[in-house]
Write a protein that holds these residues in place. Sequence first.
Motif, short mmCIF file in Angstrom:
data_model
loop_
_atom_site.label_atom_id
_atom_site.label_comp_id
_atom_site.label_asym_id
_atom_site.label_seq_id
_atom_site.Cartn_x
_atom_site.Cartn_y
_atom_site.Cartn_z
N PRO A 199 11.57 -0.43 11.82
CA PRO A 199 10.87 0.30 10.76
C PRO A 199 10.51 -0.61 9.58
O PRO A 199 11.21 -1.58 9.31
CB PRO A 199 11.92 1.32 10.33
CG PRO A 199 13.23 0.66 10.59
CD PRO A 199 13.02 -0.26 11.76
N LEU A 200 9.43 -0.25 8.92
CA LEU A 200 9.06 -0.93 7.67
C LEU A 200 8.76 0.14 6.63
O LEU A 200 8.34 1.25 6.96
CB LEU A 200 7.79 -1.77 7.86
CG LEU A 200 7.91 -3.11 8.59
CD1 LEU A 200 6.52 -3.75 8.68
CD2 LEU A 200 8.88 -4.05 7.89
N LEU A 201 8.95 -0.23 5.37
CA LEU A 201 8.63 0.66 4.25
C LEU A 201 7.36 0.15 3.58
O LEU A 201 7.22 -1.05 3.35
CB LEU A 201 9.80 0.64 3.26
CG LEU A 201 9.60 1.34 1.92
CD1 LEU A 201 9.59 2.85 2.10
CD2 LEU A 201 10.71 0.95 0.95
N LEU A 202 6.44 1.07 3.31
CA LEU A 202 5.21 0.71 2.59
C LEU A 202 5.18 1.47 1.27
O LEU A 202 5.40 2.68 1.23
CB LEU A 202 3.98 1.08 3.44
CG LEU A 202 2.62 1.02 2.74
CD1 LEU A 202 2.32 -0.35 2.16
CD2 LEU A 202 1.51 1.41 3.73
N ILE A 203 4.90 0.77 0.19
CA ILE A 203 4.84 1.41 -1.13
C ILE A 203 3.39 1.40 -1.61
O ILE A 203 2.78 0.34 -1.73
CB ILE A 203 5.75 0.66 -2.13
CG1 ILE A 203 7.20 0.64 -1.61
CG2 ILE A 203 5.68 1.32 -3.50
CD1 ILE A 203 8.15 -0.18 -2.45
N THR A 223 19.59 0.38 3.33
CA THR A 223 19.23 0.29 4.75
C THR A 223 18.91 -1.14 5.19
O THR A 223 18.95 -1.43 6.39
CB THR A 223 17.97 1.14 5.05
OG1 THR A 223 16.90 0.66 4.23
CG2 THR A 223 18.21 2.61 4.77
N GLY A 224 18.54 -1.99 4.25
CA GLY A 224 18.12 -3.35 4.61
C GLY A 224 16.71 -3.39 5.17
O GLY A 224 16.25 -4.43 5.67
N ILE A 225 16.00 -2.27 5.10
CA ILE A 225 14.64 -2.21 5.65
C ILE A 225 13.69 -3.09 4.82
O ILE A 225 13.73 -3.08 3.60
CB ILE A 225 14.16 -0.74 5.69
CG1 ILE A 225 14.94 0.01 6.77
CG2 ILE A 225 12.65 -0.63 5.91
CD1 ILE A 225 14.59 1.48 6.90
N TYR A 226 12.87 -3.86 5.52
CA TYR A 226 11.87 -4.70 4.85
C TYR A 226 10.73 -3.84 4.34
O TYR A 226 10.43 -2.78 4.90
CB TYR A 226 11.34 -5.76 5.83
CG TYR A 226 12.26 -6.95 5.94
CD1 TYR A 226 11.98 -8.13 5.27
CD2 TYR A 226 13.45 -6.88 6.69
CE1 TYR A 226 12.83 -9.23 5.34
CE2 TYR A 226 14.30 -7.97 6.77
CZ TYR A 226 13.98 -9.14 6.09
OH TYR A 226 14.83 -10.21 6.16
N PHE A 227 10.10 -4.30 3.26
CA PHE A 227 9.00 -3.49 2.70
C PHE A 227 7.81 -4.34 2.34
O PHE A 227 7.91 -5.56 2.14
CB PHE A 227 9.47 -2.68 1.49
CG PHE A 227 9.79 -3.48 0.25
CD1 PHE A 227 10.97 -4.21 0.16
CD2 PHE A 227 8.92 -3.50 -0.84
CE1 PHE A 227 11.27 -4.95 -0.99
CE2 PHE A 227 9.21 -4.23 -1.99
CZ PHE A 227 10.39 -4.96 -2.06
N PHE A 228 6.66 -3.68 2.28
CA PHE A 228 5.44 -4.31 1.76
C PHE A 228 4.76 -3.27 0.89
O PHE A 228 5.22 -2.13 0.79
CB PHE A 228 4.56 -4.82 2.90
CG PHE A 228 4.00 -3.78 3.84
CD1 PHE A 228 4.82 -3.11 4.76
CD2 PHE A 228 2.63 -3.48 3.86
CE1 PHE A 228 4.30 -2.16 5.64
CE2 PHE A 228 2.10 -2.55 4.74
CZ PHE A 228 2.94 -1.89 5.64
N ASN A 229 3.69 -3.66 0.20
CA ASN A 229 3.01 -2.67 -0.63
C ASN A 229 1.49 -2.76 -0.48
O ASN A 229 0.97 -3.70 0.11
CB ASN A 229 3.44 -2.78 -2.10
CG ASN A 229 3.31 -4.18 -2.67
OD1 ASN A 229 2.49 -4.96 -2.22
ND2 ASN A 229 4.13 -4.50 -3.66
#
Length: 546
Positions: A199-203, A223-229
């Motif tokens: 999973p990835l998080l997008l902001i 969670t340690g989930i990686y994110f991008f925006n």
Amino acid sequence: MKSSDLMVKALENEGVKYIFGIPGEENLDFLNSLNGSSIKLVLTRHEQAAGFMAATLGRLTGQPGVCLSTLGPGATNLVTAAAYAQLGAMPMVMLTGQKPIKKSKQGRFQIVDVVDLMRPITKYSEQVVDGGNIPAMVRDAFRIAIEERPGAVYIELPEDIADEETDASLFDVVGSRRPDADKLSIDEAVAMIEAARMPLLLIGAGANRKATGHALKEFIDKTGIYFFNTQLGKGVVDERHERFLGTAALSDNDFLHCAIDRADLIINVGHDVIEKPPFLMEKGGKKVIHINFFAAHVDDVYFPQLNVVGDISTSVQRIANKVNFDAAIDFSFFERVKQEVDNRLSKYFEDDRFPMLPQRLVSILRDQLAEEDIVTLDNGVYKIWFARNYKCYQPNTMLLDNALATMGAGLPSAMAAKLLHPDRKVVSVNGDGGFMMNSQELETAVRLNLDLVVIILNDSAYGMIKWKQEGMGFENFGLDYNNPDFVKYAESFGATGHRPESAAEFSATLSESLNSSGVHVIDLPVDYSLNHSILNVLLKEAACIV
Ligand SMILES: Cc1ncc(C[n+]2csc(CCOP(=O)(O)OP(=O)(O)O)c2C)c(N)n1
Ligand SMILES: [Mg+2]
């Protein structure tokens, strides 16, 4: 009370501090009522700039910025700003005059049906036909402008109505809390996240409108989930975070799409389809959870499998509290992508060639600006370099427009940011094309005694379109022009002009300008020779290197 006095009182009642604009004779009653009020009139040199300033004020405060113009030509000059606020979800109230509606001796002179004209690009567009309606209309217009999704509203105050007596009184300003998401949708989101392997998080944009950064950072840290925006989501969570992959300024084939393509789930917070897509969904492909104040607008490239509709911060907090994300999950692939993205993006940060690479400009600005300082961008090809390469440490510290993406808003938005944050440094980065679309506002900036640094990237061309033209394999044609002498031009407005001739000189000039008062205009020759070779060629061939 005179209706125009009541209009001013109604605006004061809403907490309005500034009105940006240019009055015409149809606004003279209103102007007279404004004289002596607590609201400051900021006179501009073009209504479009007034609209951009009002919209930016709305963007930064969450409370509508207000702009003013006369009827017909003044009102049509507000149209682009209305679209800017509406697409960009910036609360803004436009107020214009109109000829008398009961009896007029001027035929159709200057009359345009502005109420109808504004309707498709606003959330509310009405004419005041009786002074007694002003309190309710103003209250409702402000409510509508602020409510998610925020945007532009329009009120027309005809000359004869403005002059009428009324005994109407104001309403209290009553806000409302945003509703929270339904428990079932939170549970479903938790289940989808727990089932995901990559999973990835997008902001996105919506996360930048309200304070959501704290909840998002807790979610990432837990969670340690990686994110991008997205471009409009920049800075919500500090981009120096070890899990930050980058900004998706392109829809595909950028370095970080290597990670996005591999993801099986995108937890998409605050995104809405007015932004250039940060990634493209495909049927049967990765899943998307849409967390926002409103459900997703379905589009060919965006059709999330789950909507979590409600206050973003609360939704993220509740999901973070419930989710039991497998601690053993392997994030090493994303870790490697992050290393690669960071290396690739910083490649030209120290390259001192002159004319200057946009990458070098990004690194010099980032070095010289503090966490809370603000960069505003107009629209041109440098926007892509700034979005990808400039790391934001705080929300709304890079004001760019990835919605209407209009040229001409860069300087006015910087002026509004500085008015609001006199204690922060503000730098306005423009192309030579976009700068000239509202360069007359240098006079307004000087008159307002703003301390501002305005950088003009000089390529004597509409560089962005040249880059696209080259990318499509067309011959170079029809996009070059000549510029005025920007140093003399700046000086003629009472600003200070600079023309550095090396990277070191630019760096010194920037530092001096940031630390002295007044408006500084820096004419900076730019080297766009890598736009095509990196953004069109390299990325397509070798974006995914991990
Ligand atoms: C008002 C408006 N007109 C036209 C466009 C289309 N457009 C996008 S970028 C661009 C060129 C920008 O040139 P400049 O400001 O010099 O920036 P550069 O890309 O050269 O750095 C144009 C014409 C637009 N976005 N907005
Ligand atoms: Mg240019």
